[in-house]
Scaffold this motif. Structure first.
Motif, PDB file in Angstrom:
ATOM      1  N   GLU A 475      -8.867 -94.174  13.463  1.00  0.00           N
ATOM      2  CA  GLU A 475      -7.650 -94.943  14.315  1.00  0.00           C
ATOM      3  C   GLU A 475      -7.551 -96.310  14.054  1.00  0.00           C
ATOM      4  O   GLU A 475      -6.367 -96.816  13.980  1.00  0.00           O
ATOM      5  CB  GLU A 475      -8.098 -94.647  15.664  1.00  0.00           C
ATOM      6  CG  GLU A 475      -8.232 -93.056  16.223  1.00  0.00           C
ATOM      7  CD  GLU A 475      -6.937 -92.585  16.407  1.00  0.00           C
ATOM      8  OE1 GLU A 475      -5.792 -93.410  16.417  1.00  0.00           O
ATOM      9  OE2 GLU A 475      -6.795 -91.392  15.825  1.00  0.00           O
ATOM     10  N   LYS A 478      -5.250 -96.087  10.976  1.00  0.00           N
ATOM     11  CA  LYS A 478      -3.979 -96.140  11.310  1.00  0.00           C
ATOM     12  C   LYS A 478      -3.259 -97.419  11.913  1.00  0.00           C
ATOM     13  O   LYS A 478      -2.170 -97.755  11.553  1.00  0.00           O
ATOM     14  CB  LYS A 478      -3.806 -94.808  12.309  1.00  0.00           C
ATOM     15  CG  LYS A 478      -4.335 -93.509  11.812  1.00  0.00           C
ATOM     16  CD  LYS A 478      -4.244 -92.390  12.674  1.00  0.00           C
ATOM     17  CE  LYS A 478      -4.676 -91.189  12.121  1.00  0.00           C
ATOM     18  NZ  LYS A 478      -4.643 -90.034  13.060  1.00  0.00           N
ATOM     19  N   GLY A 481      -3.011 -99.839   9.086  1.00  0.00           N
ATOM     20  CA  GLY A 481      -1.996 -99.402   8.425  1.00  0.00           C
ATOM     21  C   GLY A 481      -0.456 -99.742   8.853  1.00  0.00           C
ATOM     22  O   GLY A 481       0.372-100.024   7.942  1.00  0.00           O
ATOM     23  N   ILE A 482      -0.223 -99.626  10.056  1.00  0.00           N
ATOM     24  CA  ILE A 482       1.200 -99.622  10.542  1.00  0.00           C
ATOM     25  C   ILE A 482       1.313-101.037  10.462  1.00  0.00           C
ATOM     26  O   ILE A 482       2.566-101.720  10.280  1.00  0.00           O
ATOM     27  CB  ILE A 482       1.422 -99.303  11.835  1.00  0.00           C
ATOM     28  CG1 ILE A 482       1.073 -97.744  11.960  1.00  0.00           C
ATOM     29  CG2 ILE A 482       2.243 -99.780  12.492  1.00  0.00           C
ATOM     30  CD1 ILE A 482       2.511 -97.186  11.251  1.00  0.00           C
ATOM     31  N   THR A 551       4.510 -95.551  17.203  1.00  0.00           N
ATOM     32  CA  THR A 551       3.175 -95.210  16.404  1.00  0.00           C
ATOM     33  C   THR A 551       2.117 -95.984  17.379  1.00  0.00           C
ATOM     34  O   THR A 551       1.168 -95.152  17.675  1.00  0.00           O
ATOM     35  CB  THR A 551       3.240 -95.467  14.896  1.00  0.00           C
ATOM     36  OG1 THR A 551       4.341 -94.771  14.522  1.00  0.00           O
ATOM     37  CG2 THR A 551       1.850 -94.740  14.383  1.00  0.00           C
ATOM     38  N   GLN A 555      -0.640 -94.411  19.925  1.00  0.00           N
ATOM     39  CA  GLN A 555      -1.850 -94.431  19.599  1.00  0.00           C
ATOM     40  C   GLN A 555      -2.512 -95.262  20.732  1.00  0.00           C
ATOM     41  O   GLN A 555      -3.728 -94.662  21.138  1.00  0.00           O
ATOM     42  CB  GLN A 555      -2.295 -95.316  18.226  1.00  0.00           C
ATOM     43  CG  GLN A 555      -3.663 -95.370  17.751  1.00  0.00           C
ATOM     44  CD  GLN A 555      -3.672 -96.087  16.525  1.00  0.00           C
ATOM     45  OE1 GLN A 555      -3.041 -97.178  16.568  1.00  0.00           O
ATOM     46  NE2 GLN A 555      -4.842 -95.924  15.820  1.00  0.00           N
ATOM     47  N   PHE A 620       3.899 -88.664  15.521  1.00  0.00           N
ATOM     48  CA  PHE A 620       2.813 -89.660  14.964  1.00  0.00           C
ATOM     49  C   PHE A 620       2.944 -89.665  13.473  1.00  0.00           C
ATOM     50  O   PHE A 620       3.350 -90.768  12.800  1.00  0.00           O
ATOM     51  CB  PHE A 620       1.383 -89.441  15.427  1.00  0.00           C
ATOM     52  CG  PHE A 620       0.703 -90.401  15.062  1.00  0.00           C
ATOM     53  CD1 PHE A 620       0.295 -91.580  16.021  1.00  0.00           C
ATOM     54  CD2 PHE A 620      -0.106 -90.701  13.866  1.00  0.00           C
ATOM     55  CE1 PHE A 620      -0.487 -93.030  15.473  1.00  0.00           C
ATOM     56  CE2 PHE A 620      -0.849 -91.673  13.529  1.00  0.00           C
ATOM     57  CZ  PHE A 620      -1.083 -92.764  14.272  1.00  0.00           C
ATOM     58  N   ASN A 621       2.734 -88.324  12.771  1.00  0.00           N
ATOM     59  CA  ASN A 621       2.723 -88.435  11.322  1.00  0.00           C
ATOM     60  C   ASN A 621       4.084 -88.725  10.866  1.00  0.00           C
ATOM     61  O   ASN A 621       4.113 -89.561   9.607  1.00  0.00           O
ATOM     62  CB  ASN A 621       2.349 -87.112  10.946  1.00  0.00           C
ATOM     63  CG  ASN A 621       0.949 -86.632  11.165  1.00  0.00           C
ATOM     64  OD1 ASN A 621       0.054 -87.697  11.348  1.00  0.00           O
ATOM     65  ND2 ASN A 621       0.589 -85.612  11.435  1.00  0.00           N
ATOM     66  N   PHE A 624       4.723 -92.490  11.185  1.00  0.00           N
ATOM     67  CA  PHE A 624       3.639 -93.146  10.256  1.00  0.00           C
ATOM     68  C   PHE A 624       4.312 -93.312   8.957  1.00  0.00           C
ATOM     69  O   PHE A 624       4.340 -94.418   8.279  1.00  0.00           O
ATOM     70  CB  PHE A 624       2.360 -92.638  10.346  1.00  0.00           C
ATOM     71  CG  PHE A 624       1.491 -93.301   9.807  1.00  0.00           C
ATOM     72  CD1 PHE A 624       0.244 -94.537  10.327  1.00  0.00           C
ATOM     73  CD2 PHE A 624       1.063 -93.327   8.080  1.00  0.00           C
ATOM     74  CE1 PHE A 624      -0.402 -95.349   9.597  1.00  0.00           C
ATOM     75  CE2 PHE A 624       0.073 -94.057   7.690  1.00  0.00           C
ATOM     76  CZ  PHE A 624      -0.523 -95.011   8.457  1.00  0.00           C
TER      77      PHE A 624
END
Length: 656
Positions: A475, A478, A481-482, A551, A555, A620-621, A624
């Motif tokens: 997590e 992720k 990464g965003i 996203t 999360q 989400f995917n 992302f």
């Protein structure tokens, strides 16, 4: 391959260009005044000679150099030959050098580093690294820069900086070297030093040097083998410097004793604008001088340096002794250019050298690239660390998402406008020399900045990730990464703006305004997506923040924070009838707004006309992937932007 006896010859050259440039908008629209700048110019210069092009402002000196360098905008006709071969842009870039009036070198690099990287970019792999370093040391010695070899470019005096700019071209060993006002704003001693160095270079290596001067001093007279006087684009005289005195004496204009002959005949070749009568009289006189030289000046134009009282010597060069490569007969530039990989690696190492040098520019880069994001997120952690699991935590965590996105957008804007402009300006100047292309420059800069932005964002996101309450390292990846994708997007958009905007401040303000709109419109943090007008709702599909905000919100809130109390004294359990309350308009008791995280997401991202819209929006995917697609798309866009031909009026802003 060019022969050893280098001769640059211009025969009956005419050039038409812009005489009144006007504003940038007028230049882009083509509403500028054009006219003939060079009129029937013929001259020549040989290896081992220094040619000075003299004339007042507007006489066409710079235009002449631009024509020789094949950079002039506008039609040119006539013959321009190098050893009898037509001077093409490719031939000039391979064999000649041009030191423009304004040359911007990268800050943070030392003198030796600047010259070495210039050699790496310009000289092919057939020239060994040892020979390149030897050439750098030789150039520093020739330019009297050895004593400041380890000094940064921003710490040099004006004279040292000017000589270093010359050295960037000399390290390539060009057979013809053009210089636009190399002694401008220099004191008499440094003017003498620069001209004597150029004269010594021409004699020692058998190369030709062409320079322009507006106010020549008498002490540089012995170093000039040839001189060309221009007035309004026409040649008043061109030929041997010493024979100039005989020529003007023969036509009735002897130089008075104790006068500077260079300035005396420059004044003679300049239109007198102090009154209408003097303007007309001087115009007629200059027209007569031009016609007189056209009829009788042929033998003077062809006069060699030897006939003018100066013998060109060609002593053995200890640097190049015993080898064919780099000998006086064959210049280093004749052995090709390096490949794309070698150039890209050189650009990467040059950027590395500007950053890790413990100088002001390097320390600024380290602070902005590595420390700005962690410092900002540390401030966020201090401000948001007191969040408790009450109803107000939904708003607080939503504010945390907004601030994380804002920092990911605004910090790289500031970083880019502080660091990138010096690289951009250097790129424009080196691209004119044919050293590398725009996409190669952008990709090299990106490859250098990517690791630092990744490390910085990983450290920064780890600080604020502790506030989310999530424990899974995946997590965190992720989450970081965003934010990293948003960083790349802001960086690339600002680089695109800096392509056409010279002012760093203007580019920064424009980029900040764009990202403010993106944040307000698409992130769903300050204004819910659910409450937007229909046309604004569909406009959010074109913003990266729509997908990044969704996203992070999913999360943060999805299936979490169920039935939170209003505060430490009031429970909200009995006030909720279910998530449908937010869709139907049923309002729970004051202060008990959200039954759970899903209810908060429905309010921010749901649609009033469809119950299943939340599922479609919070994939989400997909979100992302689209967030990163924006960043990759802008990288490709910049590669395209830096290769398409832009109006010369735009590019000239960075090259003058």
């Amino acid at each position: 391959m060019i022969n050893a006896d280098y001769t640059l010859e211009l025969c009956n050259v005419f050039h038409t260009g812009v005489v009144e440039p006007g504003t940038c908008f007028q230049r882009m629209m083509g509403n500028v005044k054009t006219g003939i700048i060079l009129k029937d110019v013929s001259l020549e210069v040989h290896g081992g000679e220094v040619l000075a092009v003299l004339g007042s402002k507007g006489s066409g000196k710079r235009a002449l150099l631009e024509v020789v360098a094949r950079r002039a905008q506008g039609p040119t006709r006539g013959q321009l030959l190098l050893n009898g071969a037509p001077m093409t842009l490719r031939l000039f870039q391979q064999s000649c050098g041009y030191v423009t009036h304004k040359c911007d070198l990268l800050p943070g690099l030392s003198v030796e580093q600047t010259l070495y990287h210039a050699a790496q970019l310009a000289l092919g792999t057939k020239v060994s690294r040892h020979l390149k370093r030897s050439r750098v040391r030789q150039v520093m010695a020739d330019l009297a820069l050895s004593q400041v070899a380890n000094r940064a470019t921003e710490q040099l005096t004006q004279s040292e900086y000017r000589r270093l700019a010359i050295g960037v071209q000399l390290v390539r060993d060009p057979v013809i070297l053009l210089l636009d006002e190399p002694t401008w704003d220099l004191d008499p001693l440094n003017t003498y030093l620069v001209v004597s160095i150029l004269s010594n270079h021409a004699r020692k290596y058998g190369r030709a040097v062409v320079l322009t001067m507006e106010k020549p001093r008498s002490d540089v007279f012995p170093f000039l083998d040839r001189v060309t006087y221009l007035c309004l684009g026409e040649v008043v005289y061109t030929g041997g410097t010493r024979l100039m005195l005989d020529y003007f004496r023969s036509i009735g204009f002897p130089c008075p004793e104790l006068e500077n002959p260079l300035m005396y005949y420059l004044c003679l070749s300049t239109v007198d604008r102090r009154s209408r009568e003097r303007f007309i009289e001087s115009n007629h006189q200059i027209a007569a001088l031009v016609e007189k030289f056209k009829m009788e000046g042929g033998p003077f134009r062809k006069t060699s340096a030897i006939l003018s009282g100066r013998t060109v010597v060609d002593p053995p060069d200890p640097l190049h002794a015993g080898g064919a490569i780099g000998s006086n007969k064959v210049p280093l530039s004749a052995f090709g250019r390096p490949g794309a990989f070698h150039v890209s690696l050189t650009l990467f190492l040059r950027s590395w050298a500007t950053m890790f040098n413990l100088r002001a520019f390097g320390l600024m880069q380290i602070s902005l690239r590595l420390l700005a994001h962690p410092f900002f997120h540390l401030l966020l952690w201090i401000f948001f660390r007191g969040m408790e699991n009450y109803q107000r935590t939904f708003i607080s965590r939503n504010g945390l998402i907004f601030n994380c996105l804002a920092g990911s957008y605004f910090i790289p804007i500031i970083t880019t406008v502080c660091i990138f402009p010096s690289h951009r300006t250097r790129y424009y100047q080196e691209a004119q020399e044919g050293l590398y292309s725009g996409p190669l420059f952008i990709l090299s800069y990106l490859l250098f900045s990517l690791p630092f932005s990744l490390i910085s964002m990983a450290a920064a996101s780890r600080i604020t990730f502790e506030l989310t309450g999530l424990q899974d390292p995946v997590e965190w990846l992720k989450f970081g990464g965003i934010l990293w994708a948003c960083h790349l997007m802001a960086e690339q958009l600002t680089i695109a703006l800096l392509m056409v905007v010279k002012s760093s401040f203007t580019a920064a303000v424009t980029s900040i305004y764009i990202h403010i709109v993106i944040l307000l419109l698409g992130s769903g943090t300050l204004r819910s997506i659910r409450g937007l007008l229909e046309w604004l709702y569909y406009l959010t599909y074109a913003t990266q923040s729509r997908y990044a905000g969704a996203t992070l919100a999913q999360q943060m809130f999805d299936k979490r924070f169920v039935t939170l109390p209003k505060d430490a004294f009031h429970n909200c359990t009995s006030a909720f009838q279910g998530p449908s309350d937010l869709i139907t308009g049923t309002s729970p008791s004051f202060g008990c707004r959200y039954a759970d995280g899903n209810a908060f997401l429905i309010e921010r991202y749901g649609r009033e006309d469809a119950d299943d819209s939340l599922t479609e929006f919070l994939d989400f995917n997909l979100n992302f992937g689209i967030t990163f697609a924006f960043s990759v798309g802008f990288i490709l866009f910049n590669c395209l932007l830096y290769v398409i031909p832009l109006p010369a009026a735009v590019k000239a802003k960075f090259r003058e």
